[in-house]
Enzyme design. Structure first.
Site, mmCIF file in Angstrom:
data_model
loop_
_atom_site.group_PDB
_atom_site.id
_atom_site.type_symbol
_atom_site.label_atom_id
_atom_site.label_comp_id
_atom_site.label_asym_id
_atom_site.label_seq_id
_atom_site.Cartn_x
_atom_site.Cartn_y
_atom_site.Cartn_z
ATOM 1 N N ASP A 59 0.919 -1.381 -0.698
ATOM 2 C CA ASP A 59 0.069 0.168 -0.230
ATOM 3 C C ASP A 59 0.598 0.813 -0.462
ATOM 4 O OD1 ASP A 59 -2.002 2.021 -0.289
ATOM 5 O OD2 ASP A 59 -2.978 0.566 1.491
ATOM 6 N N GLU A 114 -10.790 6.852 3.524
ATOM 7 C CA GLU A 114 -9.868 6.177 4.818
ATOM 8 C C GLU A 114 -9.766 6.947 6.190
ATOM 9 O OE1 GLU A 114 -5.694 4.918 2.709
ATOM 10 O OE2 GLU A 114 -7.106 5.459 1.335
HETATM 11 C C1 BGC Z 1 -4.807 3.253 0.194
HETATM 12 C C2 BGC Z 1 -5.110 2.083 -0.901
HETATM 13 C C3 BGC Z 1 -5.708 3.305 -2.417
HETATM 14 C C4 BGC Z 1 -3.436 3.287 -2.585
HETATM 15 C C5 BGC Z 1 -2.978 3.836 -3.484
HETATM 16 C C6 BGC Z 1 -4.568 3.841 -0.243
HETATM 17 O O1 BGC Z 1 -4.104 5.127 0.867
HETATM 18 O O2 BGC Z 1 -5.267 2.215 1.099
HETATM 19 O O3 BGC Z 1 -6.732 1.505 -0.755
HETATM 20 O O4 BGC Z 1 -5.230 1.462 -3.428
HETATM 21 O O5 BGC Z 1 -3.873 4.675 -1.537
HETATM 22 O O6 BGC Z 1 -4.178 5.023 -3.853
#
Ligand code: BGC
Length: 621
Positions: free
Chosen positions: A315, A512
């Site tokens: 991630d 998030e």
């Molecule tokens: C998230 C992921 C995402 C990634 C790329 C991260 O902050 O947890 O789900 O795919 O960013 O944008």
């Protein structure tokens, strides 16, 4: 987390070999594409031949994913032999957010690979988590929580297929989706990214999404690579366990292995079976140990036991969370089984440190070879390495970007995702021939609130964020008879004399951890709008936009009809299809709806289980 019946039930059928047939039987109806599992290892020969010709630097480059906006210089694509680039939620092209700007940017970076010795094309990744929703004018689908309420794997597959075409139109071949998290506490800001609190439903719809994105054949030029995320336990973190003790996103999942497998691992074996080419390890920890550096979870379980043949992508900046010393963190994660590193800005350092770690013998060359082999065989499976295949975007796909045909699929998803929670005295359906309908609420004419997070920007935002969609207010105007008068006041005043009122309320966009909430109350202004409408003594239809079940008791009490519409995306007409009676409401809750915050977390199978609305609830007319 309490041990529950469902845990125990699933614990009894833990072994993937037993589990898979069960799940796949229930999913065979999912679509026309049920066929043998996709194998990436059949490309081993081709991958090995190329691997044999690669220098250590070229190999390490393949293991790196930098970000378009984080490139110190575009020529770093060739200098560092980059294997991949991403654009995360806020990483727009310099020239703006248009379809053309995206396509031009991706093509320009892709072309740079042809300046390298081996000319290995880039994989370009993006979060097309509910449509290609970074790009202006894209078809935006309901977030997964709504898709879960449709209970319709075929529709989930179709939505993913449409998304894949819109993604491909920009030259991008990889989406960081589906999220097959099993969110177990709606205070989590990512609840809406999951299909359901029920692992079986998450599994079933996860398979459908993987099929839709990859179309059972990654070489199909209309398909994109899927990425099952976030492995594993992302939806099981304890509230308060996030870093600095706030919230729960990226926090700690404290469960014994049996329960972890029964709830959070359960969607992964079927996703792998369906051919998911990539998996993203979670930021979160399992009993205090970060998943990104967890050798048992990444290698022993995922690769050895479950036979995952694709590759793991870390991630966003997740590797550095594993150890305060970045170099040490890299060693831990790569040795644990991480294959590609999402390093938006620190990619040069990653390149240098990983090279040193190999030279120092901390990371064995065999591990590097395994990672690169996994990445290359996916590239071979996609036909990306075929010199006869066009390298750049197929711009003929532009004409269907955000097209009517695509929006029809999204509209269908919206209407099937709506869950009718209350309908007193047949308040719904409303008549299209009413003399006057009064519309209210901060979200009635707000495409941004309707789409939620991960729309144009990472967090999403209120207001007219993207063109081409239809707000609820606009949809109402399009639906009613020419004689029907539509009046509007955001705060619900002035409704006197109307036949009925429709009020659209709920959460504003978030994504998030910024969406983690310690309380789940409705905004005061929402309650005030309902209050004001009630004074007009007319039937009040409440439509709630939310990324999760929230505490609605007071509003529910006052409403004559109440519809949970989740985060439906751009197609507001999916809502009017149902409230004006062209289609019956058929959505069923994919999450338990609590009576009060003190009940949270409350999930299917828990004892006692006395929610406001149980999992699976949904009225019709
Ligand atoms: C998230 C992921 C995402 C990634 C790329 C991260 O902050 O947890 O789900 O795919 O960013 O944008």
């Amino acid at each position: 987390m309490r041990p529950t019946d469902i845990h125990r039930r699933h614990a009894a059928i833990l072994l993937p070999s037993l589990l898979l047939p069960l799940l796949l039987t229930s999913c065979q109806t999912a679509g026309p594409h049920s066929q043998a599992a996709l194998s990436f290892s059949v490309y081993d020969n081709q991958a090995n031949q190329l691997l044999a010709r690669m220098t250590l630097e070229e190999k390490i480059g393949q293991m790196i994913q930098a970000e378009n906006t984080g490139l110190e210089d575009p020529s770093d694509v060739e200098t560092y032999f980059l294997g991949s680039i991403l654009s995360s939620g806020d990483a727009d092209p310099e020239a703006g957010n248009s379809l053309k700007a995206w396509t031009d940017m991706v093509d320009a970076l892709q072309q740079r690979t042809q300046l390298t010795r081996l000319k290995i094309p880039l994989l370009y990744g993006v979060d097309a988590v509910h449509g290609h929703s970074n790009v202006l004018g894209a078809t935006v689908f309901p977030h997964n929580i709504g898709m879960g309420c449709t209970r319709d794997p075929e529709l989930v597959e179709q939505a993913a297929r449409v998304t894949a075409r819109e993604v491909r139109a920009t030259g991008i071949q990889w989406t960081f989706a589906p999220c097959i998290a099993v969110p177990r506490d709606e205070r989590w800001g990512r609840t809406y990214e999951g299909f359901s609190e029920n692992p079986k439903l998450a599994a079933e719809l996860g398979i459908a999404a993987v099929r839709g994105y990859q179309q059972d054949n990654p070489a199909n030029p209309l398909s994109v690579l899927a990425c099952a995320k976030h492995y594993v336990g992302d939806g099981g973190t304890v509230f308060g366990s996030a870093q600095e003790g706030r919230g729960m996103d990226q926090g700690d999942t404290r469960l014994d292995e049996e329960t972890l497998r029964a709830i959070h691992l359960l969607p992964y074996p079927p996703a792998i079976e369906a051919g998911a080419a990539t998996i993203m390890p979670s930021y979160s920890s399992w009993n205090g140990l970060k998943c990104s550096g967890h050798k048992y979870l990444l290698t022993t379980v995922l690769k050895d036991e479950l036979g995952f043949e694709g590759f793991l992508i870390s991630d966003y900046n997740a590797i550095k969370q594993v150890h305060p010393n970045f170099k040490v963190a890299i060693g831990i994660c790569v040795n644990a089984g991480m294959d590609m590193a999402m390093e938006p800005t620190r990619y040069r350092l990653f390149f240098q440190y990983l090279k040193e770690l190999v030279e120092e013998g901390v990371v064995p060359v065999s591990r590097i070879d395994d990672a690169v082999r996994r990445i290359l065989r996916v590239k071979f499976a996609m036909g990306l390495m075929d010199p006869d295949r066009p390298l750049l975007a197929d711009r003929r796909l532009h004409k269907n970007f955000g097209s009517e045909a695509h929006r029809r699929v999204a509209r269908k998803a919206v209407r099937k995702s709506l869950v009718l929670l209350k309908n007193e005295a047949n308040a719904l359906p409303l008549s299209k021939n009413a003399a006057r309908i009064h519309v209210s609420g901060k979200s009635a004419d707000n495409i941004g609130n309707q789409c939620g997070g991960w729309t144009i920007t990472w967090q999403g935002q209120s207001g007219p964020v993207t063109p081409g969609g239809t707000t609820v207010l606009e949809a109402i105007r399009k639906t009613v008879s020419p004689k029907t008068k539509i009046t509007f006041s955001e705060n619900g005043t002035g409704a006197e004399g109307a036949d009925a009122a429709i009020v659209v309320i709920g959460e504003r966009p978030y994504a998030e951890g910024l969406g983690d909430r310690a309380e789940l109350n409705l905004d005061k202004e929402d309650l005030q709008a309902i209050d004001n409408l009630k004074k007009a003594r007319i039937p009040v239809v409440v439509i709630l936009f939310s990324g999760r079940p929230i505490i609605i008791n007071e509003a529910l009490e006052q409403a004559d009809a109440f519809v949970a519409a989740w985060l439906p995306g751009t197609e507001g007409q999916g809502i009017t299809d149902v409230i004006f009676g062209d289609y019956k409401p058929i959505g069923k809750l994919s999450f338990t709806w609590p009576k009060s915050l003190s009940q949270v977390p409350l999930n299917i199978g828990d004892q006692p289980y006395d929610p406001l609305f149980e999992y699976g609830f949904g009225l019709s007319y």
